[in-house]
Design a protein around this motif. Structure first.
Motif, mmCIF file in Angstrom:
data_model
loop_
_atom_site.group_PDB
_atom_site.id
_atom_site.type_symbol
_atom_site.label_atom_id
_atom_site.label_comp_id
_atom_site.label_asym_id
_atom_site.label_seq_id
_atom_site.Cartn_x
_atom_site.Cartn_y
_atom_site.Cartn_z
ATOM 1 N N GLU A 149 11.706 -40.326 -62.756
ATOM 2 C CA GLU A 149 12.898 -40.766 -62.030
ATOM 3 C C GLU A 149 13.991 -41.260 -62.976
ATOM 4 O O GLU A 149 15.150 -41.423 -62.573
ATOM 5 N N ARG A 150 13.625 -41.491 -64.246
ATOM 6 C CA ARG A 150 14.642 -41.898 -65.237
ATOM 7 C C ARG A 150 15.493 -40.722 -65.694
ATOM 8 O O ARG A 150 16.553 -40.915 -66.280
ATOM 9 N N ILE A 151 15.029 -39.499 -65.443
ATOM 10 C CA ILE A 151 15.831 -38.316 -65.744
ATOM 11 C C ILE A 151 16.941 -38.239 -64.709
ATOM 12 O O ILE A 151 16.672 -38.282 -63.510
ATOM 13 N N PRO A 152 18.196 -38.160 -65.127
ATOM 14 C CA PRO A 152 19.309 -38.265 -64.161
ATOM 15 C C PRO A 152 19.189 -37.341 -62.954
ATOM 16 O O PRO A 152 19.338 -37.783 -61.816
ATOM 17 N N ALA A 153 18.929 -36.057 -63.166
ATOM 18 C CA ALA A 153 18.895 -35.113 -62.046
ATOM 19 C C ALA A 153 17.770 -35.448 -61.079
ATOM 20 O O ALA A 153 17.937 -35.386 -59.852
ATOM 21 N N ILE A 154 16.594 -35.804 -61.611
ATOM 22 C CA ILE A 154 15.464 -36.144 -60.746
ATOM 23 C C ILE A 154 15.722 -37.480 -60.057
ATOM 24 O O ILE A 154 15.421 -37.653 -58.868
ATOM 25 N N GLY A 155 16.304 -38.404 -60.777
ATOM 26 C CA GLY A 155 16.603 -39.710 -60.192
ATOM 27 C C GLY A 155 17.526 -39.619 -58.993
ATOM 28 O O GLY A 155 17.294 -40.268 -57.965
ATOM 29 N N VAL A 156 18.581 -38.783 -59.080
ATOM 30 C CA VAL A 156 19.503 -38.684 -57.946
ATOM 31 C C VAL A 156 18.824 -37.978 -56.771
ATOM 32 O O VAL A 156 19.084 -38.324 -55.608
ATOM 33 N N ALA A 157 17.939 -37.029 -57.061
ATOM 34 C CA ALA A 157 17.229 -36.345 -55.972
ATOM 35 C C ALA A 157 16.306 -37.311 -55.239
ATOM 36 O O ALA A 157 16.263 -37.326 -54.001
ATOM 37 N N VAL A 158 15.563 -38.118 -55.989
ATOM 38 C CA VAL A 158 14.675 -39.106 -55.369
ATOM 39 C C VAL A 158 15.484 -40.095 -54.534
ATOM 40 O O VAL A 158 15.095 -40.459 -53.423
#
Length: 330
Positions: free
Chosen positions: A303-312
């Protein structure tokens, strides 16, 4: 010593673990079989322990091989996270998110999620695959998807917050095998039956069925393996063994079968959001203890990865009420 083990060695070990043979591992990796064999022998020399047990043409991993295969998953995930984290320096718009979800989410939650991502981050690349939760979690472990929508039923021992006896899930969700599952929403379970079957307890939309035993003599329509397990457990708690004569994961098909008088079923309310109940079919809510819990899952730390974080975050902040869902109490 493991100082000289490299990523290619670990990938070869992991591929053998997941495919069950050197030949299949070579196909997956795009290597020749001798190249994979050489990698494995090199790794065995480096650690001073055998990695494979050979029996005729088949192979299996030793305990050392199994442990290295587990580490390989995390090493590859860490490297992927590092690449995406560096890509994030150029902004979320340069990233990508691979989403997995279950069938009843495909026509409800998923369009809302993908639409919100497209509006908020138009440069973000998104893909989607429909699979049941166990397969979605396997894809996460293999690094083939980034975010997964999953569900669990009361007492299945897998989803925090799905057991009404629990005080509630931890805010960060449960972690297992390097995967974080964060419970988010409760989805009401419904009894679906031909009109007149549910008795006076069902008098229209929103009615409640407190005693499932009224269906004890009915023939049931089952669904996916996890849903079937929930059906069996729910009926057994009501004091009877259900006779399951038909099976389908398609909610529209279930409604058609029920309308034809061929059986009764238990369905999550989410599956009926895009499927109006046809004439001749009635529904009733089961007690809250039967709710299924919807969760978002991702590799721990991803979730610290920007793209994955915004999706979560978009999944977490969905307009759940629009889909008849209720938030999980934390």
């Amino acid at each position: 010593m493991t100082d000289d083990l490299d990523l290619a060695d670990l990938r070869a070990i992991r591929a053998v673990a997941e495919t069950g043979s050197i030949t299949a591992a070579a196909v997956r990796l795009g290597y020749s079989q001798p190249a994979v064999t050489q990698r494995l022998r090199r790794a065995e020399e480096q650690i001073g322990q055998p990695l494979l047990r050979r029996s005729g043409r088949s192979v299996s991993l030793t305990e050392a091989g199994t442990r290295l295969a587990r580490h390989a998953v995390h090493v590859e995930a860490a490297l992927a996270a590092a690449r995406d984290d560096l890509a994030g320096l150029r902004g979320v718009e340069s990233g990508s998110v691979r989403l997995a979800g279950f069938p009843s989410a495909s026509s409800t939650l998923v369009p809302a999620i993908l639409s919100a991502l497209a509006v908020a981050h138009p440069g973000l690349t998104t893909t989607y695959i429909e699979v049941e939760p166990p397969e979605a979690l396997d894809l996460l472990r293999r690094g083939e998807v980034d975010v997964a929508l999953t569900f669990g039923y009361p007492g299945d021992g897998r989803t925090p917050g799905s057991d009404p006896a629990e005080p509630g899930p931890r805010p960060a969700g449960s972690q297992h095998d390097g995967i974080t599952e964060r419970p988010l929403f409760r989805d009401t379970m419904l009894a679906v039956a031909p009109a007149g079957t549910l008795g006076s307890s069902s008098s229209g939309p929103g009615s409640r069925l407190d005693d499932l035993a009224v269906l004890a003599g009915s023939r049931f329509i089952g669904g996916c393996p996890r849903c079937r397990g929930h059906l069996l457990a729910t009926c057994r708690r009501a004091g009877f063994e259900p006779e399951i004569i038909l099976e389908t994961d398609n909610a529209l098909a279930v409604l058609g079968l029920v309308a034809a008088g061929l059986g009764v079923a238990l369905l999550p309310a989410l599956s009926l959001v895009p499927a109006p109940v046809p004439p001749g079919v009635e529904t009733a809510r089961l007690p809250e203890a039967s709710d299924r819990v919807l969760s978002v899952a991702y590799a721990s730390g991803a979730e610290r990865i920007p793209a994955i974080g915004v999706a979560v975050e978009i999944v977490r902040t969905l307009d759940h009420a629009a889909f008849g869902l209720r938030p999980v109490s934390v």
